[in-house]
Write a protein that holds these residues in place. Structure first.
Motif, PDB file in Angstrom:
ATOM      1  N   LYS A 191       0.847  -1.185   0.000  1.00  0.00           N
ATOM      2  CA  LYS A 191       0.000   0.000   0.000  1.00  0.00           C
ATOM      3  C   LYS A 191       0.885   1.237   0.000  1.00  0.00           C
ATOM      4  CE  LYS A 191      -3.914  -2.291   0.381  1.00  0.00           C
ATOM      5  NZ  LYS A 191      -4.901  -2.319  -0.715  1.00  0.00           N
ATOM      6  N   ASP A 192       0.313   2.354  -0.485  1.00  0.00           N
ATOM      7  CA  ASP A 192       1.121   3.564  -0.636  1.00  0.00           C
ATOM      8  C   ASP A 192       1.747   4.023   0.680  1.00  0.00           C
ATOM      9  OD1 ASP A 192       0.426   3.482  -3.247  1.00  0.00           O
ATOM     10  OD2 ASP A 192      -0.754   5.330  -3.259  1.00  0.00           O
ATOM     11  N   ASP A 193       0.953   4.022   1.763  1.00  0.00           N
ATOM     12  CA  ASP A 193       1.485   4.539   3.018  1.00  0.00           C
ATOM     13  C   ASP A 193       2.584   3.629   3.566  1.00  0.00           C
ATOM     14  OD1 ASP A 193      -0.289   2.487   3.510  1.00  0.00           O
ATOM     15  OD2 ASP A 193      -1.241   3.449   5.248  1.00  0.00           O
ATOM     16  N   ALA A 194       2.402   2.304   3.439  1.00  0.00           N
ATOM     17  CA  ALA A 194       3.416   1.364   3.929  1.00  0.00           C
ATOM     18  C   ALA A 194       4.696   1.458   3.096  1.00  0.00           C
ATOM     19  CB  ALA A 194       2.873  -0.058   3.896  1.00  0.00           C
ATOM     20  N   ALA A 195       4.533   1.582   1.761  1.00  0.00           N
ATOM     21  CA  ALA A 195       5.691   1.677   0.885  1.00  0.00           C
ATOM     22  C   ALA A 195       6.454   2.970   1.139  1.00  0.00           C
ATOM     23  CB  ALA A 195       5.248   1.606  -0.573  1.00  0.00           C
ATOM     24  N   ALA A 196       5.707   4.070   1.296  1.00  0.00           N
ATOM     25  CA  ALA A 196       6.360   5.354   1.549  1.00  0.00           C
ATOM     26  C   ALA A 196       7.133   5.316   2.860  1.00  0.00           C
ATOM     27  CB  ALA A 196       5.299   6.467   1.581  1.00  0.00           C
ATOM     28  N   ARG A 197       6.529   4.714   3.890  1.00  0.00           N
ATOM     29  CA  ARG A 197       7.200   4.599   5.182  1.00  0.00           C
ATOM     30  C   ARG A 197       8.464   3.752   5.067  1.00  0.00           C
ATOM     31  NH1 ARG A 197       2.874   3.711   7.597  1.00  0.00           N
ATOM     32  NH2 ARG A 197       2.914   1.430   7.586  1.00  0.00           N
ATOM     33  N   LYS A 198       8.384   2.676   4.322  1.00  0.00           N
ATOM     34  CA  LYS A 198       9.536   1.788   4.152  1.00  0.00           C
ATOM     35  C   LYS A 198      10.702   2.508   3.464  1.00  0.00           C
ATOM     36  CE  LYS A 198      10.692  -2.839   2.346  1.00  0.00           C
ATOM     37  NZ  LYS A 198      11.055  -3.410   3.659  1.00  0.00           N
ATOM     38  N   LEU A 199      10.380   3.405   2.527  1.00  0.00           N
ATOM     39  CA  LEU A 199      11.421   4.120   1.783  1.00  0.00           C
ATOM     40  C   LEU A 199      11.798   5.453   2.420  1.00  0.00           C
ATOM     41  CD1 LEU A 199      10.186   3.496  -1.897  1.00  0.00           C
ATOM     42  CD2 LEU A 199      11.975   2.289  -0.636  1.00  0.00           C
ATOM     43  N   GLY A 200      11.100   5.814   3.498  1.00  0.00           N
ATOM     44  CA  GLY A 200      11.400   7.088   4.148  1.00  0.00           C
ATOM     45  C   GLY A 200      10.933   8.276   3.344  1.00  0.00           C
ATOM     46  N   LEU A 201       9.826   8.118   2.602  1.00  0.00           N
ATOM     47  CA  LEU A 201       9.287   9.191   1.775  1.00  0.00           C
ATOM     48  C   LEU A 201       7.912   9.589   2.289  1.00  0.00           C
ATOM     49  CD1 LEU A 201       9.957   7.613  -1.758  1.00  0.00           C
ATOM     50  CD2 LEU A 201      11.388   9.320  -0.603  1.00  0.00           C
ATOM     51  N   SER A 202       7.475  10.769   1.896  1.00  0.00           N
ATOM     52  CA  SER A 202       6.091  11.138   2.170  1.00  0.00           C
ATOM     53  C   SER A 202       5.205  10.386   1.184  1.00  0.00           C
ATOM     54  CB  SER A 202       5.890  12.646   1.990  1.00  0.00           C
ATOM     55  OG  SER A 202       5.999  13.006   0.621  1.00  0.00           O
ATOM     56  N   VAL A 203       3.941  10.183   1.551  1.00  0.00           N
ATOM     57  CA  VAL A 203       3.016   9.483   0.657  1.00  0.00           C
ATOM     58  C   VAL A 203       2.874  10.256  -0.652  1.00  0.00           C
ATOM     59  CG1 VAL A 203       0.638   8.714   0.338  1.00  0.00           C
ATOM     60  CG2 VAL A 203       1.762   8.406   2.553  1.00  0.00           C
ATOM     61  N   ARG A 204       2.855  11.570  -0.558  1.00  0.00           N
ATOM     62  CA  ARG A 204       2.717  12.398  -1.760  1.00  0.00           C
ATOM     63  C   ARG A 204       3.905  12.188  -2.705  1.00  0.00           C
ATOM     64  NH1 ARG A 204       1.901  18.997  -1.789  1.00  0.00           N
ATOM     65  NH2 ARG A 204       1.824  19.242  -4.064  1.00  0.00           N
ATOM     66  N   THR A 205       5.120  12.155  -2.151  1.00  0.00           N
ATOM     67  CA  THR A 205       6.313  11.943  -2.978  1.00  0.00           C
ATOM     68  C   THR A 205       6.306  10.549  -3.591  1.00  0.00           C
ATOM     69  OG1 THR A 205       7.618  13.478  -1.655  1.00  0.00           O
ATOM     70  CG2 THR A 205       8.834  11.885  -2.985  1.00  0.00           C
ATOM     71  N   TYR A 206       5.926   9.559  -2.785  1.00  0.00           N
ATOM     72  CA  TYR A 206       5.865   8.185  -3.280  1.00  0.00           C
ATOM     73  C   TYR A 206       4.887   8.094  -4.451  1.00  0.00           C
ATOM     74  CZ  TYR A 206       4.943   3.190  -3.526  1.00  0.00           C
ATOM     75  OH  TYR A 206       4.781   1.911  -3.980  1.00  0.00           O
ATOM     76  N   ARG A 207       3.730   8.707  -4.310  1.00  0.00           N
ATOM     77  CA  ARG A 207       2.731   8.645  -5.382  1.00  0.00           C
ATOM     78  C   ARG A 207       3.213   9.366  -6.633  1.00  0.00           C
ATOM     79  NH1 ARG A 207      -2.572   9.621  -1.463  1.00  0.00           N
ATOM     80  NH2 ARG A 207      -2.786   7.417  -0.840  1.00  0.00           N
ATOM     81  N   ARG A 208       4.034  10.394  -6.458  1.00  0.00           N
ATOM     82  CA  ARG A 208       4.587  11.090  -7.622  1.00  0.00           C
ATOM     83  C   ARG A 208       5.540  10.162  -8.384  1.00  0.00           C
ATOM     84  NH1 ARG A 208       6.369  15.374  -5.271  1.00  0.00           N
ATOM     85  NH2 ARG A 208       8.604  14.900  -5.242  1.00  0.00           N
TER      86      ARG A 208
END
Length: 255
Positions: free
Chosen positions: A206-223
């Motif tokens: 999921k976006d929030d879990a992936a962003a957390r794993k990579l140390g990114l904000s959800v917005r940056t991950y989705r970009r």
């Protein structure tokens, strides 16, 4: 995987097997006294790659070239110069390469500098260098490790062999993928992050879990996800994973 993707994979596998049989036929053909093979083999210190280039430049209409590797910068530059000259003469040129070749630094510095006049597609079924010139002659270098272009080569002007090779390479071309744009997946920090995002997408994070794993904000991950989908020209994350594997942008697991 959608049925169309499975069918394409099966067709590519079948073409690869057929090409292997053809390579065996070429191997025996060049040793047969009945084979119509030129005796104009490299002489006087000329490399096999140089000899192949000289023969390919005789083309007047079209060339299809399966290239399993770029062995050195000199090798890549020679092929780049050859296909560039062909394009200048109005000869249609198609290059078929396995995904790792397109991603390699030698490709980027040599053939990667060519313009859109040379068509390139990627296929994992490419294993041997074969060139069909004007649909009438097959140039077949031997694959010899450490020697760009091999240690020897033959030009077979047998219409049956030439037509079979042309049909097989054309069939492989039809199922091959166009290379993805290199900008987003090039080396460096951004390239590494995109590879990690692509992997997490494929694993179903999921976006929030992936962003957390990579140390990114959800917005940056989705970009990043949006950039990947745009570059791969797909409409869903599942399609992105399938396209990325087929284009050689990520490693597949063991069968």
């Amino acid at each position: 995987m959608p049925a169309s993707g499975v069918a394409a994979d099966n067709l590519e596998s079948a073409l690869g097997q057929a090409l292997s049989l053809l390579e065996t036929a070429v191997h025996h053909h060049r040793r047969s006294t009945l084979a119509c093979v030129t005796a104009d083999l490299p002489v006087g210190g000329e490399t096999v790659a140089g000899w192949v280039a000289r023969l390919v430049l005789r083309a007047e209409r079209a060339v299809i070239w399966s290239l399993p590797e770029v062995a050195s910068e000199e090798h890549g530059n020679l092929i780049a110069q050859t296909v560039s000259q062909l394009a200048g003469k109005g000869v249609g040129t198609r290059l078929l390469c396995p995904p790792p070749v397109i991603r390699g630094p030698l490709w980027a510095r040599t053939l990667g500098t060519l313009g859109p006049e040379v068509e390139v597609r990627v296929s994992g079924a490419v294993r041997q260098e074969l060139v069909v010139v004007d649909g009438a002659a097959v140039i077949a270098p031997d694959a010899t490790p450490g020697e760009p272009g091999g240690s020897r080569a033959s030009m077979i002007q047998n219409s049956t062999v030439a037509d079979m090779t042309y049909q097989l390479l054309s069939g492989m071309w039809d199922t091959a993928q166009r290379p993805t744009r290199p900008l987003s997946f090039e080396g460096g920090a951004r390239g590494r992050v995109l590879q990690e995002v692509l992997t997490l997408m494929a694993e179903g994070y999921k976006d929030d879990a992936a962003a957390r794993k990579l140390g990114l904000s959800v917005r940056t991950y989705r970009r990043y996800v949006a950039d990947i989908m745009r570059d791969l020209q797909v409409e869903s994350r599942f399609q992105a994973g399938v396209r990325a594997v087929r284009a050689g942008l990520m490693e597949t697991g063991s069968p």
